[in-house]
Design a protein around this motif. Structure first.
Motif, PDB file in Angstrom:
ATOM      1  N   ASP A  55       0.831  -1.210   0.000  1.00 12.49           N
ATOM      2  CA  ASP A  55       0.000   0.000   0.000  1.00 12.49           C
ATOM      3  C   ASP A  55       0.863   1.258   0.000  1.00 12.49           C
ATOM      4  O   ASP A  55       0.555   2.234  -0.692  1.00 12.49           O
ATOM      5  CB  ASP A  55      -0.928   0.019   1.224  1.00 12.49           C
ATOM      6  CG  ASP A  55      -1.944  -1.104   1.202  1.00 12.49           C
ATOM      7  OD1 ASP A  55      -2.363  -1.487   0.099  1.00 12.49           O
ATOM      8  OD2 ASP A  55      -2.313  -1.597   2.291  1.00 12.49           O
ATOM      9  N   VAL A  59       0.748   4.133  -2.925  1.00 13.60           N
ATOM     10  CA  VAL A  59       0.440   5.539  -2.623  1.00 13.60           C
ATOM     11  C   VAL A  59       1.600   6.440  -3.046  1.00 13.60           C
ATOM     12  O   VAL A  59       1.379   7.516  -3.597  1.00 13.60           O
ATOM     13  CB  VAL A  59       0.111   5.706  -1.117  1.00 13.60           C
ATOM     14  CG1 VAL A  59       0.069   7.167  -0.721  1.00 13.60           C
ATOM     15  CG2 VAL A  59      -1.207   5.024  -0.795  1.00 13.60           C
ATOM     16  N   LYS A  62       1.500   6.935  -6.703  1.00 12.78           N
ATOM     17  CA  LYS A  62       0.332   7.725  -7.085  1.00 12.78           C
ATOM     18  C   LYS A  62       0.579   9.231  -6.909  1.00 12.78           C
ATOM     19  O   LYS A  62       0.173  10.026  -7.748  1.00 12.78           O
ATOM     20  CB  LYS A  62      -0.860   7.304  -6.231  1.00 12.78           C
ATOM     21  CG  LYS A  62      -2.200   7.643  -6.838  1.00 12.78           C
ATOM     22  CD  LYS A  62      -3.343   7.229  -5.930  1.00 12.78           C
ATOM     23  CE  LYS A  62      -3.519   5.731  -5.904  1.00 12.78           C
ATOM     24  NZ  LYS A  62      -4.708   5.324  -5.112  1.00 12.78           N
ATOM     25  N   ALA A  79       0.007  11.964   0.301  1.00 13.61           N
ATOM     26  CA  ALA A  79       0.147  10.526   0.565  1.00 13.61           C
ATOM     27  C   ALA A  79      -0.416  10.182   1.944  1.00 13.61           C
ATOM     28  O   ALA A  79      -1.129   9.181   2.099  1.00 13.61           O
ATOM     29  CB  ALA A  79       1.609  10.110   0.472  1.00 13.61           C
ATOM     30  N   GLU A  82      -4.142  10.073   1.952  1.00 10.43           N
ATOM     31  CA  GLU A  82      -4.671   8.825   1.381  1.00 10.43           C
ATOM     32  C   GLU A  82      -4.522   7.655   2.347  1.00 10.43           C
ATOM     33  O   GLU A  82      -5.369   6.758   2.384  1.00 10.43           O
ATOM     34  CB  GLU A  82      -3.966   8.489   0.068  1.00 10.43           C
ATOM     35  CG  GLU A  82      -4.449   9.326  -1.093  1.00 10.43           C
ATOM     36  CD  GLU A  82      -4.064   8.708  -2.422  1.00 10.43           C
ATOM     37  OE1 GLU A  82      -4.070   7.469  -2.541  1.00 10.43           O
ATOM     38  OE2 GLU A  82      -3.763   9.484  -3.336  1.00 10.43           O
TER      39      GLU A  82
END
Length: 178
Positions: A55, A59, A62, A79, A82
């Motif tokens: 994860d 992130v 992203k 980040a 999220e």
């Protein structure tokens, strides 16, 4: 900590400490993926159930720009925004983000598994200059401090005395007889 007591400046201080960890050229303004993962692991954002290392990597990818390998502090905050609802399920976005900030504030990179100097009896025995014998003993003075070049090289005796000369009189007398 009371709600809303964590300031962004305190989080930025921890961000800078993790950003420069292990990189001599880092300025503290940008963080690479490895250090972001280390921050998440050391600050216990990764819990193994809700948030995993995968994860964290997703992130990070992203929020960073396409051709860049680092994130800025603003992207770092994105980040965290999220990750917060994932880490603290059932809480509001703002409350979860504050709790996430609470995990990060005041933390520094931990040096787990760093190689230490061996302190074994064998090493102590081998480096004890009082137990040296022979020519090695001559390399150190009584306090155990090395003598330097004098201890490593045979320095010639230029006094003029010939130690192994066996004969009657001096060398000059011998030369005259011959």
């Amino acid at each position: 900590m009371a709600e809303g007591s964590v300031s962004v400046a305190e989080v930025e201080t921890s961000f800078k400490k993790f950003a420069v960890h292990g990189d001599t050229k880092a300025t503290g303004k940008e963080m690479n993926g490895k250090n972001f993962a280390k921050l998440c692991k050391d600050c216990r954002i990764i819990d193994g159930k809700n948030v995993t290392a995968t994860d964290i990597d997703i992130v990070f990818s992203k929020v960073k720009a396409k051709s860049v390998r680092v994130i800025t502090f603003e992207q770092f905050n994105q980040a965290l925004a999220e990750l917060a609802p994932k880490r603290f399920k059932g809480k509001g976005q703002e409350e979860a983000l504050q709790q996430l900030y609470g995990l990060i504030v005041g933390k520094e990179p931990a040096n787990v598994g760093v190689t230490r100097v061996a302190k074994a009896a064998a090493v102590d025995r081998l480096t004890d200059t009082t137990k040296y014998t022979g020519s090695h003993k001559e390399r150190f003075d009584e306090s155990g401090k090395g003598k330097g070049k004098v201890g490593r090289q045979d320095m010639p005796d230029t006094s003029g005395y010939v130690g192994a000369y066996k004969g009657q009189g001096t060398y000059d007398d011998k030369v005259k007889e011959a």
